[in-house]
Design a protein around this motif. Structure first.
Motif, PDB file in Angstrom:
ATOM      1  N   GLY A  19     -12.949   7.843  -9.225  1.00 45.07           N
ATOM      2  CA  GLY A  19     -13.307   7.361 -10.567  1.00 45.07           C
ATOM      3  C   GLY A  19     -12.121   6.872 -11.378  1.00 45.07           C
ATOM      4  N   LYS A  20     -10.964   6.731 -10.725  1.00 42.03           N
ATOM      5  CA  LYS A  20      -9.733   6.319 -11.436  1.00 42.03           C
ATOM      6  C   LYS A  20      -9.909   5.020 -12.211  1.00 42.03           C
ATOM      7  N   SER A  21     -10.442   4.012 -11.513  1.00 39.22           N
ATOM      8  CA  SER A  21     -10.470   2.679 -12.123  1.00 39.22           C
ATOM      9  C   SER A  21     -11.489   2.588 -13.254  1.00 39.22           C
ATOM     10  N   TYR A  42      -2.752  -3.518  -3.397  1.00 39.98           N
ATOM     11  CA  TYR A  42      -2.689  -3.279  -1.941  1.00 39.98           C
ATOM     12  C   TYR A  42      -3.800  -4.052  -1.237  1.00 39.98           C
ATOM     13  N   ARG A  43      -4.951  -4.106  -1.869  1.00 41.43           N
ATOM     14  CA  ARG A  43      -6.082  -4.841  -1.277  1.00 41.43           C
ATOM     15  C   ARG A  43      -5.765  -6.337  -1.228  1.00 41.43           C
ATOM     16  N   THR A  44      -5.149  -6.850  -2.286  1.00 35.19           N
ATOM     17  CA  THR A  44      -4.837  -8.280  -2.348  1.00 35.19           C
ATOM     18  C   THR A  44      -3.793  -8.662  -1.292  1.00 35.19           C
ATOM     19  N   VAL A 104      -6.604  -1.264   4.611  1.00 29.92           N
ATOM     20  CA  VAL A 104      -5.708  -1.177   3.448  1.00 29.92           C
ATOM     21  C   VAL A 104      -4.789   0.048   3.469  1.00 29.92           C
ATOM     22  N   SER A 105      -5.299   1.198   3.888  1.00 32.80           N
ATOM     23  CA  SER A 105      -4.460   2.399   3.872  1.00 32.80           C
ATOM     24  C   SER A 105      -3.353   2.335   4.921  1.00 32.80           C
ATOM     25  N   GLN A 106      -3.636   1.642   6.018  1.00 26.05           N
ATOM     26  CA  GLN A 106      -2.586   1.470   7.041  1.00 26.05           C
ATOM     27  C   GLN A 106      -1.456   0.624   6.477  1.00 26.05           C
ATOM     28  N   VAL A 113       5.874  -2.609   2.472  1.00 28.52           N
ATOM     29  CA  VAL A 113       4.778  -3.067   1.616  1.00 28.52           C
ATOM     30  C   VAL A 113       4.906  -2.400   0.241  1.00 28.52           C
ATOM     31  N   ARG A 114       5.203  -1.110   0.231  1.00 32.30           N
ATOM     32  CA  ARG A 114       5.325  -0.380  -1.035  1.00 32.30           C
ATOM     33  C   ARG A 114       6.520  -0.891  -1.827  1.00 32.30           C
ATOM     34  N   ARG A 115       7.631  -1.153  -1.125  1.00 30.30           N
ATOM     35  CA  ARG A 115       8.826  -1.694  -1.808  1.00 30.30           C
ATOM     36  C   ARG A 115       8.515  -3.051  -2.414  1.00 30.30           C
ATOM     37  N   ARG A 141      -2.241   5.821  -6.542  1.00 29.93           N
ATOM     38  CA  ARG A 141      -2.002   7.039  -5.780  1.00 29.93           C
ATOM     39  C   ARG A 141      -0.638   7.655  -6.103  1.00 29.93           C
ATOM     40  N   ASP A 142       0.294   6.805  -6.535  1.00 34.60           N
ATOM     41  CA  ASP A 142       1.688   7.239  -6.709  1.00 34.60           C
ATOM     42  C   ASP A 142       2.233   6.835  -8.070  1.00 34.60           C
ATOM     43  N   ILE A 143       1.353   6.622  -9.035  1.00 31.25           N
ATOM     44  CA  ILE A 143       1.828   6.116 -10.335  1.00 31.25           C
ATOM     45  C   ILE A 143       2.620   7.209 -11.065  1.00 31.25           C
ATOM     46  N   ARG A 167     -20.812   8.230  -4.464  1.00 30.69           N
ATOM     47  CA  ARG A 167     -20.553   7.198  -5.480  1.00 30.69           C
ATOM     48  C   ARG A 167     -20.319   5.846  -4.809  1.00 30.69           C
ATOM     49  N   ARG A 168     -19.553   5.850  -3.736  1.00 30.35           N
ATOM     50  CA  ARG A 168     -19.261   4.592  -3.034  1.00 30.35           C
ATOM     51  C   ARG A 168     -20.529   4.007  -2.412  1.00 30.35           C
ATOM     52  N   ALA A 169     -21.344   4.906  -1.840  1.00 28.98           N
ATOM     53  CA  ALA A 169     -22.596   4.446  -1.223  1.00 28.98           C
ATOM     54  C   ALA A 169     -23.518   3.858  -2.285  1.00 28.98           C
ATOM     55  N   GLU A 179     -11.511   9.401   5.384  1.00 23.62           N
ATOM     56  CA  GLU A 179     -10.503   8.916   6.342  1.00 23.62           C
ATOM     57  C   GLU A 179      -9.318   8.281   5.616  1.00 23.62           C
ATOM     58  N   ARG A 180      -9.614   7.472   4.579  1.00 22.31           N
ATOM     59  CA  ARG A 180      -8.524   6.851   3.816  1.00 22.31           C
ATOM     60  C   ARG A 180      -7.695   7.906   3.103  1.00 22.31           C
ATOM     61  N   ASP A 181      -8.373   8.932   2.561  1.00 24.64           N
ATOM     62  CA  ASP A 181      -7.653  10.012   1.890  1.00 24.64           C
ATOM     63  C   ASP A 181      -6.701  10.715   2.840  1.00 24.64           C
ATOM     64  N   LEU A 183      -5.260   9.499   5.549  1.00 28.79           N
ATOM     65  CA  LEU A 183      -4.123   8.606   5.777  1.00 28.79           C
ATOM     66  C   LEU A 183      -3.192   8.578   4.563  1.00 28.79           C
ATOM     67  N   ASP A 184      -3.787   8.475   3.369  1.00 25.57           N
ATOM     68  CA  ASP A 184      -2.992   8.361   2.146  1.00 25.57           C
ATOM     69  C   ASP A 184      -2.204   9.650   1.862  1.00 25.57           C
ATOM     70  N   ALA A 185      -2.827  10.803   2.178  1.00 24.94           N
ATOM     71  CA  ALA A 185      -2.180  12.079   1.865  1.00 24.94           C
ATOM     72  C   ALA A 185      -1.138  12.454   2.904  1.00 24.94           C
ATOM     73  N   SER A 186      -1.269  11.897   4.113  1.00 27.41           N
ATOM     74  CA  SER A 186      -0.361  12.327   5.183  1.00 27.41           C
ATOM     75  C   SER A 186       0.800  11.371   5.423  1.00 27.41           C
ATOM     76  N   ARG A 187       0.804  10.219   4.750  1.00 31.86           N
ATOM     77  CA  ARG A 187       1.894   9.266   5.009  1.00 31.86           C
ATOM     78  C   ARG A 187       3.216   9.787   4.442  1.00 31.86           C
ATOM     79  N   LYS A 188       4.323   9.259   5.007  1.00 31.82           N
ATOM     80  CA  LYS A 188       5.654   9.750   4.595  1.00 31.82           C
ATOM     81  C   LYS A 188       6.049   9.191   3.235  1.00 31.82           C
TER      82      LYS A 188
END
Ligand code: CDP
Length: 222
Positions: A19-21, A42-44, A104-106, A113-115, A141-143, A167-169, A179-181, A183-188
């Motif tokens: 519900g962030k956005s 990131y999507r763009t 997108v999460s990959q 990409v983040r830099r 995610r990192d603001i 909500r997404r459905a 699955e995205r969560d 990936l997002d939570a486990s990345r370095k």
């Protein structure tokens, strides 16, 4: 003599479909803030990569300078700031579909990409100021941890994975939220996590209006 109001920076982070956005959009209107949805960035960026046949991190590393020639700009409409890529803001349905959800999460886990987006995202504060807004509200995610760790208010939204998938459905979008969560939570680089000192709000049993009202009161007290 009235004291000049401080320019505010509000960071809103959280998992997929937390519900962030929607929350940030409503708060932006209520407090004359410029809203920036960094998930859309990131999507763009995923679009030109997909167009080049890049569908995973391995492809990214195997291709030559995949981010070269991508010119980032900002288009402001009402309280919303959109990222343009080579002068064009992609339509919502171009960036919010199962094809982009799947990759997108990959891409977001790739430090390059983040830099690539870091300076651009930090600069949005100046854009908001120049446009006469009372402040900036940025969601992602990192603001609160990486982009604006010095924000005036940092919010971390959570909700049960089932509630988020529902909500997404309801939006009619195929999305593997859990699955995205993961990936997002486990990345370095810049993993999804509630930064120390941020205000955590669980919205599982709250309506959008209730969440907005809670944060709105915090902003008014700043
Ligand atoms: O709309 P939803 O909450 O599902 O996701 P989003 O905010 O549009 O973000 C899409 C993806 O971009 C996330 O799953 C993350 O992988 C990535 N992202 C990120 O890594 N850092 C951000 N600040 C924002 C998004």
């Amino acid at each position: 003599m009235s004291e000049e109001k401080k320019f505010l920076v509000i960071a809103v982070d959280g998992g997929a479909a937390s519900g962030k956005s929607s929350t940030s959009r409503a708060l932006a209107k209520a407090h004359r803030l410029m809203h920036v949805d960094t998930g859309a960035h990131y999507r763009t960026v995923a679009l030109p990569l997909l167009r080049r046949g890049i569908v995973c991190a391995e492809d990214f590393f195997a291709s030559e300078k995949p981010l070269e020639d991508l010119d980032l700009g900002t288009v402001v409409r009402g309280n919303e700031a959109y990222m343009s890529l080579n002068g064009i803001v992609p339509d919502d349905d171009e960036i919010r579909n199962d094809k982009v959800n799947a990759v997108v999460s990959q891409f977001a886990s790739i430090p390059e990409v983040r830099r690539f987006l870091f300076e651009y995202q930090r600069r949005q504060k100046d854009v908001a100021r120049e446009r006469g807004f009372a402040g900036l509200i940025m969601d992602g995610r990192d603001i609160g941890s990486v982009i604006f760790p010095d924000a005036d208010l940092r919010i971390f939204l959570t909700a049960d994975p089932e509630a988020r998938a529902r909500r997404r459905a309801a939006e009619g979008i195929a999305d593997s939220v859990a699955e995205r969560d993961k990936l997002d939570a486990s990345r370095k680089t810049a993993p999804l996590a509630c930064p120390e000192g941020a205000v955590k709000i669980d919205s599982t049993h709250l309506t959008l209006e209730e969440v907005v009202a809670k944060i709105s009161a915090m902003i008014s007290a700043l």
